[in-house]
Write a protein that holds these residues in place. Structure first.
Motif, PDB file in Angstrom:
ATOM      1  N   SER A   1      56.256 -57.712   0.937  1.00 48.57           N
ATOM      2  CA  SER A   1      56.872 -57.902  -0.378  1.00 48.57           C
ATOM      3  C   SER A   1      58.047 -58.870  -0.223  1.00 48.57           C
ATOM      4  CB  SER A   1      57.355 -56.558  -0.941  1.00 48.57           C
ATOM      5  OG  SER A   1      58.296 -55.967  -0.066  1.00 48.57           O
TER       6      SER A   1
ATOM      7  N   ASN B   1      54.826 -53.825   6.493  1.00 48.73           N
ATOM      8  CA  ASN B   1      55.602 -53.877   5.262  1.00 48.73           C
ATOM      9  C   ASN B   1      56.856 -54.713   5.450  1.00 48.73           C
ATOM     10  OD1 ASN B   1      57.465 -52.134   6.610  1.00 48.73           O
ATOM     11  ND2 ASN B   1      56.170 -50.397   6.052  1.00 48.73           N
TER      12      ASN B   1
ATOM     13  N   PHE C   1      48.983 -52.180   7.949  1.00 47.89           N
ATOM     14  CA  PHE C   1      49.892 -51.546   6.988  1.00 47.89           C
ATOM     15  C   PHE C   1      51.316 -52.076   7.172  1.00 47.89           C
ATOM     16  CE2 PHE C   1      46.818 -47.829   7.502  1.00 47.89           C
ATOM     17  CZ  PHE C   1      46.052 -48.229   6.410  1.00 47.89           C
TER      18      PHE C   1
ATOM     19  N   ASN D   1      48.160 -56.677   3.733  1.00 43.42           N
ATOM     20  CA  ASN D   1      49.215 -55.805   4.249  1.00 43.42           C
ATOM     21  C   ASN D   1      50.046 -55.337   3.061  1.00 43.42           C
ATOM     22  OD1 ASN D   1      49.396 -55.566   7.363  1.00 43.42           O
ATOM     23  ND2 ASN D   1      48.878 -57.724   7.042  1.00 43.42           N
ATOM     24  N   ASN D   2      51.233 -54.881   3.327  1.00 44.21           N
ATOM     25  CA  ASN D   2      52.133 -54.433   2.264  1.00 44.21           C
ATOM     26  C   ASN D   2      53.400 -55.277   2.212  1.00 44.21           C
ATOM     27  OD1 ASN D   2      50.438 -52.267   1.489  1.00 44.21           O
ATOM     28  ND2 ASN D   2      51.227 -51.017   3.168  1.00 44.21           N
TER      29      ASN D   2
ATOM     30  N   ASN E   1      48.840 -58.899  -0.833  1.00 43.61           N
ATOM     31  CA  ASN E   1      50.129 -58.299  -0.530  1.00 43.61           C
ATOM     32  C   ASN E   1      50.817 -57.960  -1.854  1.00 43.61           C
ATOM     33  OD1 ASN E   1      50.769 -58.224   2.493  1.00 43.61           O
ATOM     34  ND2 ASN E   1      49.879 -60.272   2.256  1.00 43.61           N
ATOM     35  N   ALA E   2      52.096 -57.661  -1.798  1.00 44.60           N
ATOM     36  CA  ALA E   2      52.814 -57.254  -3.016  1.00 44.60           C
ATOM     37  C   ALA E   2      54.137 -57.994  -3.110  1.00 44.60           C
ATOM     38  CB  ALA E   2      53.032 -55.741  -3.003  1.00 44.60           C
TER      39      ALA E   2
ATOM     40  N   SER F   1      48.239 -61.141  -4.849  1.00 45.07           N
ATOM     41  CA  SER F   1      49.515 -60.909  -4.171  1.00 45.07           C
ATOM     42  C   SER F   1      50.683 -60.729  -5.138  1.00 45.07           C
ATOM     43  CB  SER F   1      49.815 -62.073  -3.208  1.00 45.07           C
ATOM     44  OG  SER F   1      48.932 -62.040  -2.117  1.00 45.07           O
TER      45      SER F   1
END
Length: 1024
Positions: A459, A435, A433, A456-457, A480-481, A504
């Protein structure tokens, strides 16, 4: 055989004459001295050697009384005499590539104290004459292939202090007679086929300090009497199949420093008072069935440096008392059922270098001081339920090379301090998790080869320094983001092979593909990419897999994708692509998967070639404008003109240029052939009618070991011989018998070497390097005979021919290669030879033409790799100007990159393994047009019962265990022939895998079985 027998008889006669002369020369000389000489010369006549270091055992032609006071044998290699007398006290023949047997005359060395025969290939039953050497204190016969049960008589060696028989082929029970050797301090019977239980009487060896019984087929319970070995410092009895658990008496071994009972089927719990063994430094109990909790008393082992309890069934928590282990360097508890939190105090251990806790049920945070001791090398806590932040000082000492944290619940941002960890090689933090953004700097780490940030997160911006990475081969930032575009230089990383950025939220266009020459796989599916697909795909020469599905791409499918020489899978589905499917795809024979569904394509689907007719209609649905047989939708005659224009960007210019170059090349080749033909005719004419030999110069013999013949002998023999053994790409090989009776193989290289002195020196330099190669599985290059016009290479003669003849010849069923153990032995020998070239030679040698006809077999069916005509010495990455090798054995990437590396040999070796397993040639009409044995095997294993169709029925029909062993080798061959070179194992790994797949039966008669140093499966398998 007649020649060999006559030669041995002659030696024996000479020995008797010498001894008679010595005995009659003086009556005051003790007979023990000539008997020692007889013993040494008998040993020499009974063995074969493949090195020059043993050939100095030659007596003087005459002897005098002075020889008895200063005997010549005391200066021979490996021989040591007493300082005050000429009696031999030490004989060291270790690691000399010797084979044969030890004669009974060795018993005449009555003063021998030290005897070392290790690291050779001595075979047959163990010679009982050695038991007559009553003064022996050290006897080392390790790493040989002695067979049968261990004979009685060892108790005669009353003063024996060290006995090492590791890695042989002994069978039967462990000899109980060792219990009578009261001075024995070192006993190693590991790595054989001993079965039954450990004799309880071994507990009576009161002086024993070292006991090694690992890697046999022992069973039964471990006797508690071993606890009586109060002076024992090291015990290795793992890799057996014991019943029961660790004896409760073992904590009485108060002097024990090293205990290894790994892979031994142990059950039960750990002794609660194990902490009494306070001198223990290494405790290795991994790969057993131990249950229960880890005893708290382990915290008392303050000298402990390595603790490995992995792959058991341990439960409970990790004891907090482990913080007392200040000397602990390695802690491995992986693959258990441990729960609870990792004690924070473990982060304060001053010497901790390796922490491996993966695949447990651990929760809570990682110790936040982990790595602060500046000694941490690797951390693997993957597949747990850990949470919290990643410790900031993991690489405080800049020594961390492996950080494996995947499949946990770790959160917070990734510590920026990791971007300064220049020692880092592998980073796997996926499935957490985490970020924030990925810190800039990972691409600048000079040793990083593998990085997985997926799921994962993360960005924000994708670091542009990934495009500058030097060694990075695998980069995964999927799931991902990011919400941003790819860096423009993302393909510039010189070593990048696999790039995955699927799902992603990546936006923008795909960067230009200039610089992507090393990439094998690109995954950009399920993003928000727009714009057209760059037409510069032609730069991705090694690309195997391309997935751009589920984006918003527009424009046409670039024609350049169809020109990629090794592309196997293309997925462009669910975009907004227009135009037609480039017709050149129909000629792309490597494609296995092609999906352009749900776009806006028009025109006909190519119906010819090797690809499209075999695809399913689902690969094309969702394109209303497409037509063709696959969709059961007929096309109009002018479908191409109505449906759109196939665009080939810049292709006319390329085609025109190619035509010009082809015409120029053809003209140049024609001119060259004309000039060369004229010159050849003139030379032949002048030679035939007198003259022409004045410029060839004198013959020179360059010997790489002591030879008993001259260049003139070779030339005279070549002028008379018509025995051609074979022809290859580099020359013709003849069988030649030298005046002294020695038979050699002479390769006369094709062509002349007059044209360029620098080139000639380069060839001879490579030959000289190969001449220094010394390995039992490499054909020995005896020398090089040359003048200005011709070069002949002199090799040892191999009486059993080559593997190709035995596998595919007319008499295949009549020879030993029909036996699976013989085939296995040959495969392992070839692997060991290539492993030596790849890993032990400096510079590295790449063979480049490995195939059955270049694998020769000596009189004992031992494999020898031969024909180094196109071998290359590798010091740095380099490419060849031409393709070298044989069709059917050339790695797929070699044809277009011309890159020279070890992976090409590994592919060829995989093809050879397939031939050994199947009995079929590498190329056969049975496989279909354009297909090799690799394609055929891969197609067969996909269908039911297809594997049995691959196995050679002449061998596999013998019994079920043989089929299983053949399947194991087939699996290895599939790994070696992976289309992606990065997926192929190193030859060192191949050797290990083959050793693990060894047969469990013996050779018939006097032949030997192949044995791995460490046995991984110790079940006794019945002979077939």
């Amino acid at each position: 055989m007649k020649t060999a027998s006559s030669f041995l008889f002659l030696i024996s006669a000479v020995l008797l004459i010498i001894i008679s002369f010595l005995l009659s020369a003086t009556s005051s000389t003790p007979t023990v001295l000539p008997l020692q000489l007889l013993s040494l010369l008998s040993i020499k006549s009974s063995i074969k050697d493949s090195s020059s270091s043993f050939l100095d055992w030659d007596p003087k032609p005459t002897f005098s009384k002075a020889d008895f006071h200063d005997p010549i044998w005391c200066s021979w290699s490996g021989v040591r005499c007493d300082q005050n007398s000429p009696e031999i006290t030490s004989l060291d023949l270790s690691r000399r590539n010797l084979t044969g047997f030890i004669p009974s005359e060795i018993k005449y060395l009555t003063s021998l104290v030290y005897l070392n025969l290790s690291g050779n290939s001595f075979l047959g039953p163990f010679p009982t004459a050695i038991f007559e050497l009553s003064q022996l204190t050290t006897l080392d016969i390790s790493h040989n292939i002695f067979t049968s049960t261990f004979p009685p008589g060892i108790s005669k060696l009353k003063f024996l202090n060290v006995f090492d028989a590791y890695s042989n082929n002994f069978t039967g029970p462990l000899p109980p007679e060792f219990a009578h050797l009261r001075f024995l301090e070192w006993l190693n019977l590991g790595g054989s086929y001993f079965n039954g239980s450990i004799p309880a009487s071994y507990g009576g060896l009161s002086r024993l300090k070292y006991l090694h019984l690992a890697g046999n087929a022992l069973d039964g319970q471990i006797p508690g009497q071993l606890a009586y070995l109060t002076k024992l410092e090291r015990m290795e009895i793992g890799y057996n199949t014991f019943s029961g658990g660790i004896p409760a008496e073992f904590p009485l071994l108060l002097n024990l420093k090293y205990l290894d009972i790994a892979g031994a089927n142990l059950a039960g719990t750990l002794p609660q008072d194990i902490g009494n063994m306070t001198k223990l430094q290494n405790l290795l109990l991994f790969k057993n069935r131990i249950t229960g909790e880890i005893p708290e008393s382990l915290g008392k082992l303050e000298a402990l440096e390595e603790l490995d309890l992995s792959e058991n069934q341990l439960t409970g928590t990790i004891p907090s008392d482990l913080y007392n282990l200040k000397e602990l360097r390695e802690l491995s508890l992986m693959a258990n059922d441990l729960s609870g939190e990792i004690p924070q105090a473990l982060g304060d251990l001053p010497n901790l270098a390796s922490l491996r806790l993966w695949n447990n049920l651990l929760t809570g945070p990682l110790p936040q001081n982990l790595g602060s001791n500046e000694k941490l090398l690797q951390v693997d806590v993957s597949s747990n339920q850990l949470s919290g932040p990643i410790p900031p000082n993991l690489c405080h000492g800049n020594k961390l090379y492996k950080l494996i944290l995947f499949s946990n619940k770790l959160g917070h941002e990734l510590p920026a301090s990791l971007t300064n960890c220049t020692s880092l090689v592998r980073l796997r933090i996926q499935n957490n998790f985490l970020n924030g953004s990925i810190p800039h700097g990972f691409g600048m780490l000079e040793n990083l080869t593998f990085a997985d940030f997926s799921n994962n997160n993360f960005s924000g911006e994708i670091p542009a320094d990934f495009g500058n990475a030097v060694k990075l081969q695998y980069l995964n930032i999927s799931q991902n983001a990011f919400g941003t575009s790819l860096p423009e230089n993302i393909w510039n990383s010189t070593s990048l092979q696999i790039f995955s950025a699927s799902s992603s939220r990546i936006i923008g266009s795909i960067p230009d593909f200039v610089g992507c020459r090393s990439i094998y796989e690109i995954e950009l599916q399920d993003n928000n990419l727009n714009g057209s697909i760059p037409w510069t795909f032609g730069h991705c020469e090694k690309l195997l897999t391309l997935n751009l599905s589920r984006n918003s791409l527009t424009g046409i499918i670039p024609w350049e994708i169809s020109t990629l020489p090794s592309i196997t899978a293309i997925d462009l589905s669910r975009n907004f692509l227009t135009g037609t499917i480039p017709s050149n795809f129909q000629n792309c024979s490597t494609i296995e998967s092609f999906d352009v569904s749900y776009n806006q394509l028009t025109g006909p689907i190519p119906s010819t070639g090797t690809i499209f007719p075999g695809l399913h209609s689902s690969s094309f649905i969702g394109n209303d404008g497409l037509c063709g047989e696959i969709l059961a939708k007929p096309c109009a005659v002018d479908a191409l003109s109505d449906g759109g224009i196939e665009v080939r960007q810049q292709q006319p210019r390329r085609t025109t240029g190619a035509i010009v170059w082809i015409m120029a090349a053809a003209f140049g080749i024609g001119l060259f052939v004309l000039v060369a033909g004229t010159r050849c005719f003139q030379t032949h004419y002048s030679r035939r009618f007198g003259g022409g030999d004045e410029e060839t110069g004198p013959w020179k013999l360059t010997a790489f070991q002591r030879l008993n013949f001259t260049a003139e002998d070779v030339l005279e023999c070549m002028s008379m011989t018509d025995k051609i053994l074979g022809m290859g790409s580099t020359g013709t090989v003849y069988k030649a018998e030298m005046p002294g009776g020695e038979i050699i193989a002479v390769k006369k290289l094709w062509g002349k070497y007059k044209e360029n002195i620098r080139r000639r020196r380069g060839v001879l330099a490579e030959v000289e390097v190969l001449g220094n190669v010394r390995h039992r599985n490499i054909v020995r290059l005896l020398g090089c005979c040359s003048n200005k016009e011709c070069t002949m290479l002199l090799y040892e003669y191999m009486p059993n021919g080559n593997l190709d003849d035995l596998l595919h010849g007319k008499n295949k069923g009549e020879n030993l290669v029909a036996d699976w153990i013989t085939r296995y032995k040959i495969a392992l020998g070839v692997a060991q030879g290539i492993c030596y070239l790849h890993h032990d030679c400096d510079p590295v040698i790449v063979h480049r033409d490995l195939k059955p006809s270049n694998i020769l077999l000596d009189g004992e069916m031992e494999a020898r790799v031969a024909d180094f005509g196109v071998a290359k010495l590798i010091q740095t990455d380099e490419s060849m100007s031409v393709i070298a090798g044989s069709y059917g054995y050339i790695a797929p990437e070699y044809g277009y990159t011309l890159q020279v590396d070890e992976k090409s040999d590994i592919y060829s070796f995989g093809v050879v393994l397939m031939e050994i397993v199947s009995g079929k040639r590498s190329v056969d009409s049975e496989f279909g047009e354009g297909n090799s044995i690799v394609d055929w095997v891969r197609s067969k294993i996909k269908v039911k019962d297809g594997v049995n169709q691959v196995l050679d029925n002449d061998v596999s029909a013998s019994c079920a265990s043989v089929r299983e062993e053949m399947i194991q080798m087939l699996r290895i061959s599939l790994l070696c022939t992976s289309r992606n070179p990065a997926d192929r194992p190193s030859m060192r790994d191949v050797v290990l895998m083959l050793q693990q797949a060894k047969p469990k039966r013996k050779f018939p008669g006097n032949l030997v079985t192949v044995e791995a140093d460490v046995l991984l499966d110790h079940k006794i398998v019945a002979e077939c």
